[in-house]
Motif scaffolding. Structure first.
Motif, PDB file in Angstrom:
ATOM      1  N   LEU A 121     -30.833   4.504  38.947  1.00 33.30           N
ATOM      2  CA  LEU A 121     -29.869   4.467  40.043  1.00 33.30           C
ATOM      3  C   LEU A 121     -29.365   5.865  40.353  1.00 33.30           C
ATOM      4  CD1 LEU A 121     -27.873   3.108  42.026  1.00 33.30           C
ATOM      5  CD2 LEU A 121     -26.309   2.860  40.081  1.00 33.30           C
ATOM      6  N   CYS A 122     -28.986   6.600  39.329  1.00 33.82           N
ATOM      7  CA  CYS A 122     -28.476   7.962  39.523  1.00 33.82           C
ATOM      8  C   CYS A 122     -29.534   8.844  40.163  1.00 33.82           C
ATOM      9  CB  CYS A 122     -28.029   8.550  38.191  1.00 33.82           C
ATOM     10  SG  CYS A 122     -26.606   7.725  37.460  1.00 33.82           S
ATOM     11  N   GLU A 123     -30.773   8.706  39.717  1.00 36.32           N
ATOM     12  CA  GLU A 123     -31.850   9.496  40.302  1.00 36.32           C
ATOM     13  C   GLU A 123     -32.049   9.147  41.766  1.00 36.32           C
ATOM     14  OE1 GLU A 123     -36.590  10.524  39.510  1.00 36.32           O
ATOM     15  OE2 GLU A 123     -35.556   9.021  38.299  1.00 36.32           O
ATOM     16  N   SER A 124     -31.957   7.851  42.076  1.00 40.23           N
ATOM     17  CA  SER A 124     -32.132   7.404  43.457  1.00 40.23           C
ATOM     18  C   SER A 124     -31.009   7.925  44.343  1.00 40.23           C
ATOM     19  CB  SER A 124     -32.172   5.879  43.505  1.00 40.23           C
ATOM     20  OG  SER A 124     -32.238   5.419  44.838  1.00 40.23           O
ATOM     21  N   LEU A 125     -29.765   7.802  43.885  1.00 40.37           N
ATOM     22  CA  LEU A 125     -28.625   8.254  44.683  1.00 40.37           C
ATOM     23  C   LEU A 125     -28.647   9.761  44.880  1.00 40.37           C
ATOM     24  CD1 LEU A 125     -25.772   6.027  43.231  1.00 40.37           C
ATOM     25  CD2 LEU A 125     -26.886   5.815  45.453  1.00 40.37           C
ATOM     26  N   ILE A 200     -21.269   7.929  37.808  1.00 36.01           N
ATOM     27  CA  ILE A 200     -22.446   8.193  38.645  1.00 36.01           C
ATOM     28  C   ILE A 200     -22.624   9.697  38.856  1.00 36.01           C
ATOM     29  CG2 ILE A 200     -23.388   7.918  40.970  1.00 36.01           C
ATOM     30  CD1 ILE A 200     -22.353   5.117  41.036  1.00 36.01           C
ATOM     31  N   LYS A 201     -21.534  10.391  39.122  1.00 33.90           N
ATOM     32  CA  LYS A 201     -21.621  11.843  39.332  1.00 33.90           C
ATOM     33  C   LYS A 201     -22.178  12.534  38.080  1.00 33.90           C
ATOM     34  CE  LYS A 201     -18.852  15.856  40.681  1.00 33.90           C
ATOM     35  NZ  LYS A 201     -17.503  16.337  41.065  1.00 33.90           N
ATOM     36  N   LYS A 202     -21.685  12.122  36.910  1.00 34.32           N
ATOM     37  CA  LYS A 202     -22.189  12.704  35.674  1.00 34.32           C
ATOM     38  C   LYS A 202     -23.630  12.272  35.440  1.00 34.32           C
ATOM     39  CE  LYS A 202     -17.641  13.000  33.483  1.00 34.32           C
ATOM     40  NZ  LYS A 202     -16.748  12.468  32.407  1.00 34.32           N
ATOM     41  N   GLY A 203     -23.917  11.010  35.763  1.00 30.88           N
ATOM     42  CA  GLY A 203     -25.289  10.529  35.590  1.00 30.88           C
ATOM     43  C   GLY A 203     -26.270  11.290  36.453  1.00 30.88           C
ATOM     44  N   ILE A 204     -25.856  11.613  37.671  1.00 31.63           N
ATOM     45  CA  ILE A 204     -26.720  12.405  38.562  1.00 31.63           C
ATOM     46  C   ILE A 204     -26.967  13.789  37.968  1.00 31.63           C
ATOM     47  CG2 ILE A 204     -26.779  13.584  40.797  1.00 31.63           C
ATOM     48  CD1 ILE A 204     -25.486  11.115  42.026  1.00 31.63           C
ATOM     49  N   SER A 205     -25.922  14.402  37.438  1.00 27.11           N
ATOM     50  CA  SER A 205     -26.074  15.744  36.862  1.00 27.11           C
ATOM     51  C   SER A 205     -26.958  15.724  35.619  1.00 27.11           C
ATOM     52  CB  SER A 205     -24.701  16.345  36.521  1.00 27.11           C
ATOM     53  OG  SER A 205     -24.072  15.607  35.491  1.00 27.11           O
ATOM     54  N   TYR A 206     -26.924  14.608  34.862  1.00 28.39           N
ATOM     55  CA  TYR A 206     -27.721  14.498  33.638  1.00 28.39           C
ATOM     56  C   TYR A 206     -29.155  14.048  33.916  1.00 28.39           C
ATOM     57  CZ  TYR A 206     -23.222  14.671  31.164  1.00 28.39           C
ATOM     58  OH  TYR A 206     -21.980  15.030  30.692  1.00 28.39           O
ATOM     59  N   PHE A 207     -29.278  13.032  34.799  1.00 34.08           N
ATOM     60  CA  PHE A 207     -30.566  12.361  34.954  1.00 34.08           C
ATOM     61  C   PHE A 207     -31.178  12.531  36.333  1.00 34.08           C
ATOM     62  CE2 PHE A 207     -27.648   9.647  32.372  1.00 34.08           C
ATOM     63  CZ  PHE A 207     -28.132  10.044  31.136  1.00 34.08           C
ATOM     64  N   GLY A 208     -30.388  12.999  37.319  1.00 38.12           N
ATOM     65  CA  GLY A 208     -30.921  13.151  38.669  1.00 38.12           C
ATOM     66  C   GLY A 208     -31.735  14.399  38.804  1.00 38.12           C
TER      67      GLY A 208
END
Length: 208
Positions: A121-125, A200-208
């Protein structure tokens, strides 16, 4: 219309009612898997081949779709090796999921089958041009409870123009939890906090 390449074998397509109108296709024909809709998907696949190199010639494909109440359609198209055991009867089957969060509610909870789905999800967003997470909510937390991951979205900005589209996309990776207000208290009391607030913001920075 927007085409995104997720993997070598999978793409996502986001379109709306106006995209259908440009092709002289009404919603009834589109949802009934008519010859017009088949031709439309053929055009989409040709465009996907040109834009992102997604080649489906001689491949079997599966089309899954999520339709939001505001006329946004999100399609995930997966191609399979022609020699695979994939059931070819699924080639023209479109599954419509309409269960999305109430856009008037200021809280929503989603469950993930596993942590990888949250990462997806984080990668997609991270690839979306229309989503600005801080404008949706500044209080999004990820919990682990009974071996299941839950995303709590609090203080939702119900006036955010792309909120329904956001819910449509998150529904590709997670399942909306009913009676979220009661379940939230249980998560906070008995669950384990994995990422607090800006999940989500942290997830994007980690996994996006």
């Amino acid at each position: 219309m927007k085409i995104e390449k997720l993997t070598e074998n999978k793409i996502r397509i986001i379109l709306n009612i106006d995209d259908l109108a440009e092709k002289n296709i009404d919603l009834k024909d589109f949802m009934s898997n008519s010859s017009e809709s088949q031709s439309f998907f053929g055009d989409i696949l040709n465009q996907a081949e040109q834009e992102v190199g997604f080649i489906t010639k001689d491949c079997k494909i599966m089309i899954e779709a999520i339709a939001s109440t505001d006329g946004i359609f999100v399609f995930t198209i997966t191609k399979f090796d022609p020699n695979s055991s994939f059931d070819n009867t699924k080639k023209k089957k479109v599954k419509i999921k309409r269960k999305t969060a109430n856009t008037c509610s200021n809280t929503a909870i989603y469950s993930f089958a596993n942590f990888d789905e949250f990462c997806n999800l984080c990668e997609s967003l991270n690839t979306k041009f229309l989503y600005d997470i801080k404008n949706i909510s500044k209080n999004i937390s990820l919990y682990l409870y009974n071996n299941t991951y839950y995303l709590i979205i609090n203080n939702i900005n119900t006036e955010y123009s792309n909120l329904k589209s956001f819910y449509a996309v998150i529904s590709e990776f997670a399942t909306l939890v009913n009676h979220s207000s009661n379940f939230e208290a249980k998560l906070i009391e008995h669950g384990k906090i994995i990422i607090n607030k800006n999940a989500i913001k942290k997830g994007i920075s980690y996994f996006g």
